[in-house]
Design a protein around this motif. Structure first.
Motif, PDB file in Angstrom:
ATOM      1  N   GLY A  62     -13.212 -12.386   1.566  1.00 53.90           N
ATOM      2  CA  GLY A  62     -12.946 -12.250   0.135  1.00 53.90           C
ATOM      3  C   GLY A  62     -11.905 -11.200  -0.199  1.00 53.90           C
ATOM      4  O   GLY A  62     -11.141 -11.355  -1.142  1.00 53.90           O
ATOM      5  N   GLY A  63     -11.869 -10.122   0.546  1.00 54.57           N
ATOM      6  CA  GLY A  63     -10.903  -9.048   0.301  1.00 54.57           C
ATOM      7  C   GLY A  63     -10.723  -8.238   1.571  1.00 54.57           C
ATOM      8  O   GLY A  63     -11.349  -8.515   2.609  1.00 54.57           O
ATOM      9  N   HIS A  64      -9.890  -7.193   1.462  1.00 56.70           N
ATOM     10  CA  HIS A  64      -9.580  -6.349   2.626  1.00 56.70           C
ATOM     11  C   HIS A  64     -10.848  -5.765   3.249  1.00 56.70           C
ATOM     12  O   HIS A  64     -11.704  -5.259   2.525  1.00 56.70           O
ATOM     13  CB  HIS A  64      -8.721  -5.152   2.186  1.00 56.70           C
ATOM     14  CG  HIS A  64      -7.526  -5.537   1.372  1.00 56.70           C
ATOM     15  ND1 HIS A  64      -7.091  -4.826   0.281  1.00 56.70           N
ATOM     16  CD2 HIS A  64      -6.655  -6.567   1.493  1.00 56.70           C
ATOM     17  CE1 HIS A  64      -6.009  -5.383  -0.235  1.00 56.70           C
ATOM     18  NE2 HIS A  64      -5.725  -6.452   0.483  1.00 56.70           N
ATOM     19  N   VAL A  65     -10.936  -5.793   4.564  1.00 62.05           N
ATOM     20  CA  VAL A  65     -12.079  -5.145   5.226  1.00 62.05           C
ATOM     21  C   VAL A  65     -11.666  -4.003   6.156  1.00 62.05           C
ATOM     22  O   VAL A  65     -12.391  -3.024   6.292  1.00 62.05           O
ATOM     23  CB  VAL A  65     -13.003  -6.160   5.952  1.00 62.05           C
ATOM     24  CG1 VAL A  65     -13.900  -6.866   4.947  1.00 62.05           C
ATOM     25  CG2 VAL A  65     -12.236  -7.172   6.769  1.00 62.05           C
ATOM     26  N   LEU A  66     -10.540  -4.138   6.831  1.00 64.70           N
ATOM     27  CA  LEU A  66      -9.980  -2.998   7.574  1.00 64.70           C
ATOM     28  C   LEU A  66      -8.619  -2.732   6.959  1.00 64.70           C
ATOM     29  O   LEU A  66      -7.791  -3.647   6.875  1.00 64.70           O
ATOM     30  CB  LEU A  66      -9.791  -3.332   9.057  1.00 64.70           C
ATOM     31  CG  LEU A  66     -11.012  -3.669   9.902  1.00 64.70           C
ATOM     32  CD1 LEU A  66     -10.580  -3.966  11.346  1.00 64.70           C
ATOM     33  CD2 LEU A  66     -12.040  -2.548   9.888  1.00 64.70           C
ATOM     34  N   THR A  67      -8.399  -1.515   6.538  1.00 63.88           N
ATOM     35  CA  THR A  67      -7.116  -1.231   5.882  1.00 63.88           C
ATOM     36  C   THR A  67      -6.897   0.271   5.718  1.00 63.88           C
ATOM     37  O   THR A  67      -7.852   1.014   5.483  1.00 63.88           O
ATOM     38  CB  THR A  67      -7.050  -1.887   4.484  1.00 63.88           C
ATOM     39  OG1 THR A  67      -5.816  -1.524   3.853  1.00 63.88           O
ATOM     40  CG2 THR A  67      -8.208  -1.465   3.576  1.00 63.88           C
ATOM     41  N   PRO A  68      -5.654   0.693   5.809  1.00 60.90           N
ATOM     42  CA  PRO A  68      -5.373   2.079   5.432  1.00 60.90           C
ATOM     43  C   PRO A  68      -5.493   2.225   3.919  1.00 60.90           C
ATOM     44  O   PRO A  68      -5.359   1.246   3.185  1.00 60.90           O
ATOM     45  CB  PRO A  68      -3.903   2.275   5.846  1.00 60.90           C
ATOM     46  CG  PRO A  68      -3.504   1.061   6.608  1.00 60.90           C
ATOM     47  CD  PRO A  68      -4.455  -0.030   6.254  1.00 60.90           C
TER      48      PRO A  68
END
Ligand code: PRX
Length: 698
Positions: free
Chosen positions: A468-474
């Motif tokens: 659904g959306g970002h899960v690993l991210t800076p």
């Protein structure tokens, strides 16, 4: 799990300017919030939810779930008891409560430079209400599925949010998919209505979308599922359009001039569509219907776990899976990730170059930005049309501050050097983002040094249609970046790396990327097939959501995605299942067996390398090759372009008859180190395939 300290050397930091105003200005702050999101999710997400309107409040805990197949059915529930409407939150709340009615929601930039429109939040709300009334007048009700097959126009956002307003479930099919793929998706989710357009231009190529849509509807009829209604938006036809079809249409059913667009600055310099096929039994004109529709529409209040939309993604069996997202959790997750990952500020101009037909467009063109009252660019065209400076020209034109694209686009533009980029100033840019596939450090450096001129952090966002959306991210002002690493988890997300036996690995390690508990935006089921949901994502390692990606964690605790470890290929950031391409190939009467593998490609990430065993008596030649390429394109769509086809009199198999794809991948990329081949039934097959590799793939 999040390291106490992050390295100071060999990493890139966000600028000091960014830190001054950022929502999350330091790694320490990120860590503190992360721990809070895990230990106290009710408080963390409760604070996010406060910003939204709830018709009724939740009654239980924030998240309730079972992730372990051995303990019963898998389920994820978020904010049970609450009810809301997302279109109300994205539009009415912004217009009336936040007083953003006159703020621009979208700068629409057409395929042709100079084709442009602006839409404010107030205008968008009116159009959505009007179209919601149109849908209601066509008998669409809460829970009904509506298929949307449209180009990148504002009306696509209008159509999706109109569904949301009345509680209908949209199923958007990327306009590059074929009639067969559209039909398959309509049938799977039993859509009662199709919304499409006459056509659109991709660069200088005219796509007759209505012709493809009609073919799909005919296929549905042939399969005993007659769709009663098809609403067509006039986008590239001449005025008035000549409507052609089996019957001549009654005058009142015809499509009138495109009056609405004349309020914007749209210049049409390309030849327009002269004829549009029209079936008066089924077809309805968008503009005629909108003309008489009221611009007020009371939203349908939906329960938190009511279905919001279905979006199909490739499945390893070859049949696409209808990923189902639900109302409250998805809304909160898109809103929170958009705000924090792009560090959204009220004066930003944000631009995501993805197509709304993919999850990136759903979450980060429509839902996330509108939930934050953002101003976005909605771009219909291509990075290379009319020339390779187009993206940077648009950045300067609208003073884009946050820019989000795919590694494949960066690699493509890199080939043309720095001059097309430097023709434009790009001074407005503050944050850059990537999504869709691992970004190679060379492309990362080019993006950072040339496009962002060393001033813009890059958020390398790892996620999936399913998540659904970002899960690993800076986080741009908080996380020191390493080129090619998606760095650390977003709030509420707990990653782990497992070995083949399902044991969690600690410290630096490599293995299967899994998640240990849900977050609000995770998918809820595969539409109509909950068992497939459980089997695909939860069976291999009970107690975990399995992403299907490989991952490495380095000595500093950074996560690095190593690519798919199932039978999925990632071509230009889009997933394709090998089984889907293989089944399209074997439908050709000349093909007895087919095996498709990925071969590294400098721009697309991976290309499709196909091995085909022909039926007895058929000889391989260029005509057949062209036919096979055409067949797969027609079956799946333009994204399935076969790069190499090799005639394979035999395929490497184990003694039990399983194709050894690992060896085929080696042959495709001409790697002679084959590793353990003790299970191979006949090694001469491999030698022959090496000798006869595609000459173009040398
Ligand atoms: O393999 C991963 C890759 O894209 C897959 C998800 O594809 P899809 O559902 O089509 O969604 C794409 C847009 C979110 C993942 O399983 N992927 C996506 N983003 C990244 C990535 N691989 C490495 N780094 C990324 N940033």
């Amino acid at each position: 799990m999040i390291p106490d300290k992050v390295p100071n050397e060999n990493v890139f930091h966000g600028s000091m300017d960014l830190k001054k105003e950022a929502h999350i200005p330091s790694f320490e702050k990120y860590k503190e919030m992360y721990v809070n999101s895990i230990e106290n999710p009710d408080a963390f997400w409760g604070a996010v939810a406060k910003d939204f309107f709830w018709k009724t409040k939740p009654t239980g805990q924030f998240l309730d779930y079972n992730f372990d197949v051995t303990k019963g059915e898998i389920f994820i529930k978020c904010m049970e008891g609450a009810s809301t409407n997302i279109s109300y939150n994205l539009l009415d709340r912004n217009v009336y409560e936040k007083k953003l009615g006159d703020k621009i929601a979208f700068f629409w930039e057409g395929n042709e430079p100079g084709d442009e429109l602006t839409v404010t939040y107030r205008e968008l709300l009116k159009k959505v209400c009007q179209f919601a009334n149109v849908l209601k007048s066509q008998g669409v009700k809460k829970g009904d599925r509506v298929s949307i097959y449209m180009p990148m126009v504002v009306e696509l956002v209008v159509a999706m949010l109109a569904c949301v307003r009345i509680g209908a479930v949209h199923s958007i099919v990327f306009a590059g998919f074929s009639a067969g793929s559209l039909c398959e998706r309509i049938l799977d989710s039993q859509c009662s209505l199709l919304i499409t357009a006459d056509g659109f231009y991709r660069g200088d190529k005219l796509i007759n979308l209505k012709v493809i849509a009609d073919e799909a509807l005919q296929k549905c009829r042939d399969k005993g599922f007659p769709i009663q209604r098809c609403i067509m938006l006039k986008h590239v036809s001449s005025k008035p359009v000549e409507i052609v079809g089996a019957h001549s249409p009654p005058a009142k059913r015809s499509c009138p001039d495109l009056q609405e667009k004349q309020t914007g600055k749209v210049k049409k310099t390309r030849p327009l569509l002269q004829q549009v096929p029209w079936n008066p039994e089924v077809d309805l004109c968008w503009h005629t219907l909108m003309h008489g529709a009221s611009d007020e529409c009371e939203p349908e209040w939906c329960e938190s776990e009511d279905p919001l939309f279905i979006l199909y993604t490739s499945g390893s069996t070859g049949r696409p899976k209808g990923v189902l997202h639900t109302v409250s959790g998805y809304m909160l997750y898109c809103a929170a990730t958009f705000k924090m990952v792009f560090d959204h500020q009220s004066d930003d101009v944000y631009w995501c170059t993805a197509d709304i037909g993919w999850i990136t467009g759903h979450s980060y063109i429509t839902y996330g930005p509108l939930a934050n009252g953002a101003t976005s660019v909605l771009f219909e065209g291509l990075p290379t049309y009319p020339d390779v400076s187009r993206l940077w020209e648009i950045v300067d034109k609208y003073h884009v501050t946050k820019f989000y694209t795919a590694p494949t686009a960066i690699r493509l533009l890199m080939k043309f050097g720095v001059e097309p980029v430097q023709k434009y100033k790009r001074e407005s840019l503050k944050i850059l983002g990537t999504v869709g596939e691992p970004i190679n450090p060379e492309a990362w450096q080019w993006y950072y040094n040339v496009v962002g001129e060393k001033r813009c952090p890059i958020v390398d966002t790892f996620w999936q249609t399913e998540t659904g959306g970002h899960v690993l991210t800076p986080l741009p002002a908080a996380t020191p970046m390493k080129p090619g690493s998606a760095t650390f988890p977003f709030f509420g997300v707990i990653p782990a790396i497992l070995n083949e036996s399902g044991e969690e690995l600690e410290g630096p390690s490599e293995g299967y990327l899994v998640f240990k508990q849900p977050w609000p935006g995770l998918m809820r089921t595969v539409y109509g097939n909950h068992q497939r949901f459980e089997t695909t994502y939860f069976k291999k390692f009970p107690g975990y959501y399995v992403t299907g990606d490989g991952c490495r964690r380095d000595e500093d605790g950074y996560y690095w995605i190593t690519g798919r470890i199932d039978d999925m290929l990632n071509v230009s950031g889009h997933l394709l299942s090998t089984a889907e391409v293989e089944s399209a190939l074997v439908e050709h009467k000349a093909v007895a067996e087919a095996a498709v593998v990925g071969r590294p490609h400098p721009v697309k990430g991976e290309s499709l390398y196909c091995f085909v065993t022909l039926t007895n008596g058929v000889t391989y030649n260029q005509n057949l090759e062209a036919e096979l390429k055409k067949q797969v394109r027609e079956k799946i769509g333009a994204i399935a372009t076969l790069d190499y086809i090799q005639n394979a009199p035999g395929l490497p198999k184990t003694r039990s008859g399983k194709i050894m794809r690992r060896l085929l991948r080696k042959i495709a990329s001409n790697e002679k180190d084959l590793g353990d081949i003790s299970t191979l039934a006949d090694s001469t097959v491999v030698e022959q395939l090496f000798q006869e590799r595609c000459s173009t793939a040398m």
